[in-house]
Structures are given as C-alpha cells and as structure tokens.
Design an enzyme around this catalytic site. Structure first.
Site, PDB file in Angstrom:
ATOM      1  N   SER A 171       0.834  -1.205   0.000  1.00 40.32           N
ATOM      2  CA  SER A 171       0.000   0.000   0.000  1.00 40.32           C
ATOM      3  C   SER A 171       0.867   1.251   0.000  1.00 40.32           C
ATOM      4  O   SER A 171       1.539   1.513  -0.986  1.00 40.32           O
ATOM      5  CB  SER A 171      -1.044   0.028   1.106  1.00 40.32           C
ATOM      6  OG  SER A 171      -2.028   1.000   0.768  1.00 40.32           O
ATOM      7  N   HIS A 215       3.048  14.768   5.028  1.00 44.91           N
ATOM      8  CA  HIS A 215       2.799  16.164   4.668  1.00 44.91           C
ATOM      9  C   HIS A 215       3.444  16.972   5.785  1.00 44.91           C
ATOM     10  O   HIS A 215       3.082  16.795   6.953  1.00 44.91           O
ATOM     11  CB  HIS A 215       1.300  16.458   4.556  1.00 44.91           C
ATOM     12  CG  HIS A 215       0.625  15.568   3.570  1.00 44.91           C
ATOM     13  ND1 HIS A 215       0.685  15.805   2.211  1.00 44.91           N
ATOM     14  CD2 HIS A 215      -0.080  14.441   3.733  1.00 44.91           C
ATOM     15  CE1 HIS A 215       0.017  14.840   1.582  1.00 44.91           C
ATOM     16  NE2 HIS A 215      -0.447  13.999   2.494  1.00 44.91           N
ATOM     17  N   CYS A 259      -0.896  -3.662   4.194  1.00 45.11           N
ATOM     18  CA  CYS A 259      -1.706  -4.872   4.078  1.00 45.11           C
ATOM     19  C   CYS A 259      -0.888  -6.089   4.496  1.00 45.11           C
ATOM     20  O   CYS A 259       0.316  -6.112   4.327  1.00 45.11           O
ATOM     21  CB  CYS A 259      -2.122  -5.093   2.631  1.00 45.11           C
ATOM     22  SG  CYS A 259      -2.793  -3.667   1.826  1.00 45.11           S
TER      23      CYS A 259
END
Length: 125
Positions: A66, A71, A86
C-alpha cells in the site's frame, strides 16, 4: 462459488510534533524508505514534492503492500503521517516509530484503523 478470503490491513493516522528535517527532500525520502524497511514492506517508488526552500514537503512511498505518506509544515515543526499496510507480516507501528526517530519527532497521537473486507470496522463520520 468462490469463498472470499478475508483481507487484512492496518491504517495509521499520526501527528508528529517538534520534528526536524521537514524541509529536506533527501532526508524525508530516507525516512520513508527506512520506515518501509522497518515495517517489512516493499518499496515500489518514492515521490516527493517540495514547495520551495524552507517550505513543506508532500511525499509518498508507494509500496507493494500500500503506502506511507507525509505532509510537512517545517515552520510549525509538524508532520501528518499516513501509513496503510496490508498483510500479516507488515508492521505499521514499526514504520511510525522509524519515521519519528528519523525526524527526531514526538508522536503526539495516532489512530490505528483496521481496514478491509472480513474485518470488523468502527464507523466514524
């Protein structure tokens, strides 16, 4: 009829405070790659966008399992972290600890959310 195999994933949303290196693209990439390695995840690619000298960075490590994203707001020494992994062999908490260590940051809080079909989820709206 094919029986469905449960899909398991863990999704962490985290707030990092008092972080350093948040305007340095090379250091952010290093932290994302180290986090993926610590989590036993496979990096496909790392993409970053730096908003200018001394400004924040948006970055994502694309993983076979995944993603891990960041940020950053260096002017506030703050970063928002998103780790979605996952499978049973991956460890998202190890990824978070590694990012925090690389950024010399304090994990203010985080939420772990189970994801996938065959997994009971609490719904938040």
């Amino acid at each position: 009829m094919t029986e469905s195999i449960p899909y398991n994933g863990q999704h962490i949303l985290a707030e990092l405070h008092d972080a350093s290196g948040l305007a340095d693209p090379a250091w952010i990439e290093h932290a994302l790659r180290a986090a993926a390695e610590a989590a036993h995840a496979t990096v496909i690619d790392v993409r970053l966008h730096a908003f200018g000298p001394g400004q924040g960075i948006t970055g994502v490590a694309l993983l076979a399992e995944s993603h891990i994203s960041i940020h950053s707001w260096p002017e506030h020494r703050y970063a928002a972290i998103d780790i979605f992994l996952c499978g049973h062999r991956c460890d998202p908490e190890a990824a978070l600890a590694t990012i925090a260590r690389h950024l010399d940051a304090r994990v203010e809080n985080y939420r772990m959310i189970p994801r996938g079909y065959g997994v009971e989820n609490n719904t938040t709206r």
